[in-house]
Design a protein around this motif. Structure first.
Motif, PDB file in Angstrom:
ATOM      1  N   THR A 110      24.308  30.127  43.573  1.00 52.63           N
ATOM      2  CA  THR A 110      25.201  28.909  43.644  1.00 52.63           C
ATOM      3  C   THR A 110      26.511  29.203  44.199  1.00 52.63           C
ATOM      4  OG1 THR A 110      26.171  29.080  41.699  1.00 52.63           O
ATOM      5  CG2 THR A 110      23.901  27.734  41.593  1.00 52.63           C
ATOM      6  N   ILE A 111      27.307  27.958  44.618  1.00 50.32           N
ATOM      7  CA  ILE A 111      28.489  28.214  45.065  1.00 50.32           C
ATOM      8  C   ILE A 111      29.432  28.777  44.335  1.00 50.32           C
ATOM      9  CG2 ILE A 111      30.465  26.931  46.192  1.00 50.32           C
ATOM     10  CD1 ILE A 111      28.106  27.097  48.031  1.00 50.32           C
ATOM     11  N   GLY A 112      29.528  28.151  42.931  1.00 47.16           N
ATOM     12  CA  GLY A 112      30.262  28.721  41.905  1.00 47.16           C
ATOM     13  C   GLY A 112      29.987  30.377  41.596  1.00 47.16           C
ATOM     14  N   GLU A 113      28.724  30.834  41.810  1.00 48.04           N
ATOM     15  CA  GLU A 113      28.428  32.215  41.430  1.00 48.04           C
ATOM     16  C   GLU A 113      29.058  32.904  42.680  1.00 48.04           C
ATOM     17  OE1 GLU A 113      24.087  31.912  39.129  1.00 48.04           O
ATOM     18  OE2 GLU A 113      24.383  31.839  41.482  1.00 48.04           O
ATOM     19  N   GLU A 117      32.398  35.699  42.305  1.00 45.90           N
ATOM     20  CA  GLU A 117      32.129  37.016  42.399  1.00 45.90           C
ATOM     21  C   GLU A 117      33.674  38.145  42.908  1.00 45.90           C
ATOM     22  OE1 GLU A 117      28.921  39.976  44.771  1.00 45.90           O
ATOM     23  OE2 GLU A 117      29.209  38.016  45.443  1.00 45.90           O
ATOM     24  N   SER A 118      34.060  37.524  43.856  1.00 44.47           N
ATOM     25  CA  SER A 118      35.314  38.362  44.399  1.00 44.47           C
ATOM     26  C   SER A 118      36.585  38.363  43.271  1.00 44.47           C
ATOM     27  CB  SER A 118      35.662  37.960  45.713  1.00 44.47           C
ATOM     28  OG  SER A 118      36.128  36.411  45.584  1.00 44.47           O
ATOM     29  N   LEU A 119      36.668  37.049  42.780  1.00 48.01           N
ATOM     30  CA  LEU A 119      37.825  37.161  41.716  1.00 48.01           C
ATOM     31  C   LEU A 119      37.691  38.033  40.433  1.00 48.01           C
ATOM     32  CD1 LEU A 119      38.162  33.121  41.406  1.00 48.01           C
ATOM     33  CD2 LEU A 119      39.943  34.873  42.219  1.00 48.01           C
ATOM     34  N   LEU A 120      36.143  37.962  39.963  1.00 43.36           N
ATOM     35  CA  LEU A 120      35.915  38.963  38.927  1.00 43.36           C
ATOM     36  C   LEU A 120      35.945  40.560  39.250  1.00 43.36           C
ATOM     37  CD1 LEU A 120      32.725  36.978  37.509  1.00 43.36           C
ATOM     38  CD2 LEU A 120      35.021  37.186  36.669  1.00 43.36           C
ATOM     39  N   VAL A 121      35.940  40.626  40.598  1.00 43.01           N
ATOM     40  CA  VAL A 121      36.031  42.086  41.303  1.00 43.01           C
ATOM     41  C   VAL A 121      37.282  42.434  41.321  1.00 43.01           C
ATOM     42  CG1 VAL A 121      35.597  43.837  43.297  1.00 43.01           C
ATOM     43  CG2 VAL A 121      33.765  42.037  42.217  1.00 43.01           C
ATOM     44  N   HIS A 122      38.175  41.650  41.824  1.00 42.20           N
ATOM     45  CA  HIS A 122      39.478  42.093  42.173  1.00 42.20           C
ATOM     46  C   HIS A 122      40.613  41.568  41.371  1.00 42.20           C
ATOM     47  CE1 HIS A 122      38.552  43.693  45.870  1.00 42.20           C
ATOM     48  NE2 HIS A 122      38.149  42.545  46.318  1.00 42.20           N
ATOM     49  N   GLU A 123      40.461  40.638  40.324  1.00 38.45           N
ATOM     50  CA  GLU A 123      41.517  39.936  39.533  1.00 38.45           C
ATOM     51  C   GLU A 123      41.036  40.245  37.951  1.00 38.45           C
ATOM     52  OE1 GLU A 123      44.129  39.031  40.581  1.00 38.45           O
ATOM     53  OE2 GLU A 123      43.609  38.749  42.669  1.00 38.45           O
ATOM     54  N   LEU A 125      40.246  38.465  35.528  1.00 35.40           N
ATOM     55  CA  LEU A 125      40.098  37.226  34.762  1.00 35.40           C
ATOM     56  C   LEU A 125      38.648  37.478  34.164  1.00 35.40           C
ATOM     57  CD1 LEU A 125      40.822  35.199  37.869  1.00 35.40           C
ATOM     58  CD2 LEU A 125      42.329  35.459  35.866  1.00 35.40           C
ATOM     59  N   ASP A 126      38.519  36.353  33.173  1.00 35.22           N
ATOM     60  CA  ASP A 126      37.049  36.136  32.697  1.00 35.22           C
ATOM     61  C   ASP A 126      36.342  35.346  33.218  1.00 35.22           C
ATOM     62  OD1 ASP A 126      38.028  33.834  31.523  1.00 35.22           O
ATOM     63  OD2 ASP A 126      38.471  34.654  29.514  1.00 35.22           O
ATOM     64  N   LYS A 127      35.141  34.925  33.099  1.00 33.95           N
ATOM     65  CA  LYS A 127      34.308  34.268  33.891  1.00 33.95           C
ATOM     66  C   LYS A 127      34.758  32.768  33.774  1.00 33.95           C
ATOM     67  CE  LYS A 127      29.641  32.792  34.999  1.00 33.95           C
ATOM     68  NZ  LYS A 127      28.099  33.076  34.470  1.00 33.95           N
ATOM     69  N   ALA A 128      35.301  32.236  32.485  1.00 34.48           N
ATOM     70  CA  ALA A 128      35.936  30.749  32.528  1.00 34.48           C
ATOM     71  C   ALA A 128      37.091  30.655  33.362  1.00 34.48           C
ATOM     72  CB  ALA A 128      35.936  30.458  30.867  1.00 34.48           C
ATOM     73  N   CYS A 134      38.407  28.745  40.838  1.00 29.12           N
ATOM     74  CA  CYS A 134      37.386  28.363  41.979  1.00 29.12           C
ATOM     75  C   CYS A 134      37.415  26.746  41.910  1.00 29.12           C
ATOM     76  CB  CYS A 134      35.910  28.843  41.493  1.00 29.12           C
ATOM     77  SG  CYS A 134      35.826  30.508  41.729  1.00 29.12           S
ATOM     78  N   ILE A 135      37.591  26.099  40.801  1.00 30.84           N
ATOM     79  CA  ILE A 135      37.382  24.722  40.879  1.00 30.84           C
ATOM     80  C   ILE A 135      38.843  24.080  41.714  1.00 30.84           C
ATOM     81  CG2 ILE A 135      37.987  22.324  39.808  1.00 30.84           C
ATOM     82  CD1 ILE A 135      35.802  23.689  37.517  1.00 30.84           C
TER      83      ILE A 135
END
Length: 532
Positions: A110-113, A117-123, A125-128, A134-135
């Motif tokens: 999905t677009i969200g996934e 992805e890059s946010l979770l790799v570089h920042e 942040l948790d998923k929420a 992303c929104i």
């Protein structure tokens, strides 16, 4: 004076191939300052994308080498970093928008996934938190109802929406340099303008630097601060945009600037015969739903349109994707089912069955947008050109057929030594010449040109347009010219028809419609095309 963000110094890029080493880029040097937009322009194969991909070290490490030069980002030579350190730069410091978002986005996620992805790799942040960010990103790039779009797959979005998602992905981690590789090539003119203005707005907000890779000189003129012109792996000229367009120094730059479309048509006689007439043309496609395919609605692709085409005339048909341009063209040639009345040379053909239409097919020919997909990869040029002759001129003997093919190839600027080669052995421009030869060998009277130059470089585009104009003059051909590039339509058409959502919103002489449009939609198209 602005601070230098990226410095490419005497860069050379070499690839190891089965045929030996290929030096794709040689001694390239240029700078990008903070907040600056630098355009890298040139034709296909000039080395633009190779240079851009080298900045992020995205080439296959097993086949690429850098025999000379450096790529310094904030003073750090990226060519000397290990793979793990480069990951920190990709997405976080330097991001890239690719030419075709449909092939760049993963179709099974999905677009969200893909955005998170890059946010979770570089920042940290948790998923929420990543989803919330992303929104906000989707909202900033102009995606409506971003919460819902997070759960959509790429195929559920339009071309413009997919490109906006790509921009959101590139901006997710707040990069300082954005590489935009032909970011608008596959988009309609109005969407192109929206995407470019969005990038410029975000550049102003964030102080981004942009490397814009394109072959569209008109786009460069309006959006770049500095221009580097590439040819055959080398930068042959670079300057500020205003200075380069005002006084190009290198022969190749002058050649590129001279390749923009100019007037190519000859005057049509006032008493010219009306060769094709159509009235009340409608193409409605049903929308079905459920197990029994119950009709729940219909798509009005072409909705009650009248057309007249004279001998030797070009009728331009313009509009955005989905406006019904191609469907109308195919309906006029009886290639899709439609209702209404169509006359060819005064004879009503709209009620002809396929068997009755077959002898007339040679008079109606089509040149498609992508010659590579429209030419059979399993057939030689000789077989491609012979196929129509065998069908429509069954009594022609082999020697007459070979002479006809040779004459037609010469007419489109090709030699007979191409006869035994296959489509993949030719360049894009040569393939389009073969596609034109395939139509001309049958001596047609009406030719549907469906975006015939949109996949070609500007210089090749001009060559093909010149060829089409000379063939029209020589054989008194009538063209239906479909395009979203208003500059090309203006250069090639006598009259123009502007379509939107299956209807004609404006029609008339090309100069009158483009210089004094009566409808807001026509004005919007003209403004977006940047030809004024």
């Amino acid at each position: 004076m602005s601070e230098t963000l990226l410095n490419i110094d005497n860069l050379s890029v070499r690839f190891a191939t089965q045929q030996g080493n290929v030096e794709a880029v040689r001694h390239v040097s240029f700078d990008i300052n903070k907040g600056q937009t630098v355009a890298l322009v040139g034709e296909s194969g000039s080395g633009k994308s190779v240079t851009a991909l080298s900045i992020l070290r995205l080439h296959d490490e097993n086949s690429v080498s850098y025999p000379g030069g450096a790529i310094r980002f904030e003073g750090e030579n990226l060519l000397q970093l290990d793979s793990e350190t480069m990951r920190h730069y990709r997405g976080k410091k330097i991001a890239m928008i690719f030419q075709e978002p449909m092939t760049s986005l993963n179709p099974v996620h999905t677009i969200g996934e893909q955005l998170t992805e890059s946010l979770l790799v570089h920042e940290p942040l948790d998923k929420a938190e990543a989803e919330k960010q992303c929104i906000a990103l989707l909202q900033r790039v102009g995606i409506r109802e971003p919460q819902k779009r997070l759960h959509d797959f790429p195929h559920m979005l339009s071309g413009g929406q997919r490109q906006r998602v790509m921009i959101a992905m590139a901006l997710a981690c707040g990069p300082e340099l954005l590489i935009a590789d032909e970011p608008t090539t596959a988009l309609d003119v109005t969407i192109q303008r929206q995407i470019l203005e969005l990038l410029m707005d975000i550049q102003q907000e964030r102080g981004l630097s942009i490397l814009l890779i394109t072959h569209d000189l008109n786009l460069v003129r309006h959006y770049a601060d500095h221009v580097c012109v590439m040819n055959d792996g080398e930068i042959v000229e670079q300057n500020t945009t205003d200075a380069l367009f005002a006084a190009p120094q290198h022969d190749y730059t002058q050649y590129l600037l001279a390749s923009e479309p100019d007037q190519r048509i000859t005057t049509v006689a006032p008493d010219s015969e009306t060769i094709l007439t159509a009235s009340h043309i409608k193409c409605y496609f049903p929308i079905t739903k459920g197990f029994f395919n119950r009709k729940v609605g219909e798509v009005r692709a072409v909705d009650d349109i009248d057309v007249q085409l004279h001998k030797g005339e070009t009728l331009g048909i313009v509009g955005e994707s989905g406006s019904g341009k191609t469907t109308l063209g195919l309906a006029l040639l009886r290639l899709v089912q439609s209702s209404g009345h169509i006359k060819f040379r005064g004879h009503t053909i709209s009620d002809y069955r396929e068997k009755q239409m077959r002898p007339l097919r040679r008079y109606f020919q089509v040149v498609f947008q992508d010659p590579f997909s429209s030419l059979s990869p399993r057939m030689t040029v000789d077989q491609i050109l012979s196929e129509g002759l065998l069908l429509h001129f069954p009594h022609m003997d082999k020697s007459a057929r070979q002479k006809k093919i040779a004459d037609t190839l010469h007419e489109v600027g090709l030699d007979t030594d191409v006869l035994w080669r296959y489509p993949h052995e030719f360049s894009g421009g040569q393939r389009q010449r073969i596609a034109i030869a395939r139509t001309m060998v049958l001596e047609p009277e009406v030719v549907l040109l469906d975006e015939p130059t949109s996949a070609l470089d500007v210089s090749v585009q001009k060559q093909v347009l010149t060829l089409l104009a000379s063939l029209q003059q020589k054989h008194n051909l009538s063209y239906l010219f479909i395009s979203h590039d208003l500059r090309v339509v203006r250069a090639m058409s006598h009259r123009v028809m502007v379509m939107r959502a299956g209807k004609v919103v404006e029609t008339g002489d090309v100069e009158a419609v483009f210089d004094h449009p009566r409808q807001d939609y026509t004005r919007e198209l003209a403004k977006a095309s940047l030809y004024q």
